[in-house]
Design an enzyme around this catalytic site. Structure first.
Site, PDB file in Angstrom:
ATOM      1  N   LYS A 119       0.904  -1.270   0.060  1.00 57.34           N
ATOM      2  CA  LYS A 119       0.030  -0.017   0.140  1.00 57.34           C
ATOM      3  C   LYS A 119       0.895   1.173   0.165  1.00 57.34           C
ATOM      4  O   LYS A 119       0.537   2.251  -0.818  1.00 57.34           O
ATOM      5  CB  LYS A 119      -0.867   0.130   1.220  1.00 57.34           C
ATOM      6  CG  LYS A 119      -2.009  -1.159   1.215  1.00 57.34           C
ATOM      7  CD  LYS A 119      -2.954  -1.158   2.366  1.00 57.34           C
ATOM      8  CE  LYS A 119      -2.266  -1.376   3.964  1.00 57.34           C
ATOM      9  NZ  LYS A 119      -1.904  -2.628   4.062  1.00 57.34           N
ATOM     10  N   ARG A 129      -9.961  -0.395   8.610  1.00 64.14           N
ATOM     11  CA  ARG A 129      -9.589  -1.982   8.912  1.00 64.14           C
ATOM     12  C   ARG A 129     -10.553  -2.649   9.423  1.00 64.14           C
ATOM     13  O   ARG A 129     -10.200  -3.841   9.502  1.00 64.14           O
ATOM     14  CB  ARG A 129      -8.144  -2.019   9.644  1.00 64.14           C
ATOM     15  CG  ARG A 129      -6.912  -2.336   8.914  1.00 64.14           C
ATOM     16  CD  ARG A 129      -5.769  -2.044  10.018  1.00 64.14           C
ATOM     17  NE  ARG A 129      -4.462  -2.773   9.831  1.00 64.14           N
ATOM     18  CZ  ARG A 129      -3.560  -2.174   8.976  1.00 64.14           C
ATOM     19  NH1 ARG A 129      -3.615  -1.049   8.599  1.00 64.14           N
ATOM     20  NH2 ARG A 129      -2.307  -2.792   9.150  1.00 64.14           N
ATOM     21  N   ARG A 157      11.768  -7.294   4.228  1.00 61.82           N
ATOM     22  CA  ARG A 157      11.428  -5.927   4.581  1.00 61.82           C
ATOM     23  C   ARG A 157      12.574  -5.452   5.537  1.00 61.82           C
ATOM     24  O   ARG A 157      12.336  -5.937   6.718  1.00 61.82           O
ATOM     25  CB  ARG A 157      10.136  -5.888   4.698  1.00 61.82           C
ATOM     26  CG  ARG A 157       9.978  -4.239   4.884  1.00 61.82           C
ATOM     27  CD  ARG A 157       8.487  -3.668   4.640  1.00 61.82           C
ATOM     28  NE  ARG A 157       7.552  -3.964   5.922  1.00 61.82           N
ATOM     29  CZ  ARG A 157       6.362  -3.606   6.016  1.00 61.82           C
ATOM     30  NH1 ARG A 157       5.876  -3.027   4.602  1.00 61.82           N
ATOM     31  NH2 ARG A 157       5.675  -3.919   6.853  1.00 61.82           N
ATOM     32  N   ARG A 182      11.425  -4.437  11.327  1.00 56.52           N
ATOM     33  CA  ARG A 182      10.361  -4.112  12.046  1.00 56.52           C
ATOM     34  C   ARG A 182       9.893  -5.281  13.025  1.00 56.52           C
ATOM     35  O   ARG A 182       9.817  -6.188  12.636  1.00 56.52           O
ATOM     36  CB  ARG A 182       9.147  -3.566  11.233  1.00 56.52           C
ATOM     37  CG  ARG A 182       8.850  -2.109  11.195  1.00 56.52           C
ATOM     38  CD  ARG A 182       7.826  -1.600  10.226  1.00 56.52           C
ATOM     39  NE  ARG A 182       6.521  -2.237  10.369  1.00 56.52           N
ATOM     40  CZ  ARG A 182       5.360  -2.050   9.597  1.00 56.52           C
ATOM     41  NH1 ARG A 182       5.681  -1.253   8.419  1.00 56.52           N
ATOM     42  NH2 ARG A 182       4.315  -2.768   9.840  1.00 56.52           N
ATOM     43  N   ARG A 224      -0.903 -11.223  11.573  1.00 55.16           N
ATOM     44  CA  ARG A 224      -1.439  -9.883  10.764  1.00 55.16           C
ATOM     45  C   ARG A 224      -2.126 -10.436   9.843  1.00 55.16           C
ATOM     46  O   ARG A 224      -3.400  -9.821   9.430  1.00 55.16           O
ATOM     47  CB  ARG A 224      -0.269  -8.960  10.523  1.00 55.16           C
ATOM     48  CG  ARG A 224       0.230  -8.380  11.705  1.00 55.16           C
ATOM     49  CD  ARG A 224       1.717  -7.663  11.348  1.00 55.16           C
ATOM     50  NE  ARG A 224       1.610  -6.940  10.549  1.00 55.16           N
ATOM     51  CZ  ARG A 224       2.761  -6.706   9.461  1.00 55.16           C
ATOM     52  NH1 ARG A 224       3.814  -7.218   9.725  1.00 55.16           N
ATOM     53  NH2 ARG A 224       2.601  -5.414   8.548  1.00 55.16           N
TER      54      ARG A 224
END
Ligand code: ADP
Ligand code: ZN
Length: 215
Positions: free
Chosen positions: A13, A88, A127, A160, A171
């Site tokens: 996103k 969400r 990531r 992260r 998630r």
């Protein structure tokens, strides 16, 4: 332009938002970024949100809704916005509808960035992010020139806490349970635009331009 970017964690996103922003200078409103800012500043909100975020759970609706009520009334949002990571849940979507009708604003489109779970896990475990400026790297596709050091600002490049595989799986299950119902919600409002999330960084921009050309 007022759009929502909907999609699983790791659908990209943020990347799509950057590409759209280069063409349409609208406010990019990312609840994830806002929350991480609060965590970093150790605000009351941040202290509250951190445990949920680290566990891969959603921060409670009332916290998010109050934060967004303020954010959408800021000056830059008047010209248009891209919502990234909000809403969400159905409760958040209903609250957003109420905020927008109060501000007499309408959404142009809700983009559904489609991706499968295994692709997400592959993407997110690789990531990395700069602790200082937020620049995103990828150990496979876009490593920093010097491992652990940001090319842009020299800050520390890290993973992260919520990009560890276990948390990613959590998630994803939260996404399927709580966020995926928004696909029907916005489809019923005639706003949904489906985009293949593996179609490159300009995938959404291209579809929005096509849509505009056909309008
Ligand atoms: P991603 O889209 O990669 O999952 P984000 O940066 O959007 O990550 O969000 C990180 C975390 O912040 C989420 O896992 C969740 O805990 C919290 N969060 C962000 N946006 C919301 C929201 N709209 N409602 C509840 N929690 C949120
Ligand atoms: Zn940096």
């Amino acid at each position: 332009m007022r759009i929502i970017l909907l999609g699983a964690p790791g659908a990209g996103k943020g990347t799509q938002a950057d590409s759209i922003k280069a063409k349409y200078p609208v406010a990019h409103i990312s609840t994830g970024d806002m929350l991480r800012f609060h965590v970093k500043q150790e605000t009351e909100l941040g202290k509250n949100a951190k445990a949920y975020m680290d566990a891969g759970k959603l921060v409670p609706d009332d916290v998010i809704i109050a934060m967004m009520e303020h954010r959408l009334q800021e000056e830059d949002a008047k010209e248009g916005f891209m919502l990234d990571g909000f809403p969400r849940t159905i409760a958040q979507a209903e609250a957003l509808d109420a905020m927008l009708s109060k501000l007499q604003l309408k959404l142009d489109a809700v983009v559904n960035l489609m991706i499968d779970d295994d692709t997400v896990v592959g993407r997110l475990t690789s990531r990395r992010v700069c602790r200082q400026c937020g620049e995103i790297y990828n150990t496979v596709l876009k490593p920093s020139s010097k491992e652990g050091v940001c090319d842009k600002c020299g800050g520390e490049v890290v993973q992260r806490d919520d990009d560890k595989e276990e948390v990613i799986r959590k998630r994803l299950s939260v996404f399927h349970e709580q966020t995926a119902p928004l696909i029907d919600y916005y489809s019923n409002q005639g706003l949904l635009v489906a985009v293949d999330a593996t179609g490159g960084k300009d995938a959404v921009l291209k579809i929005l331009e096509q849509k505009k050309a056909n309008a």
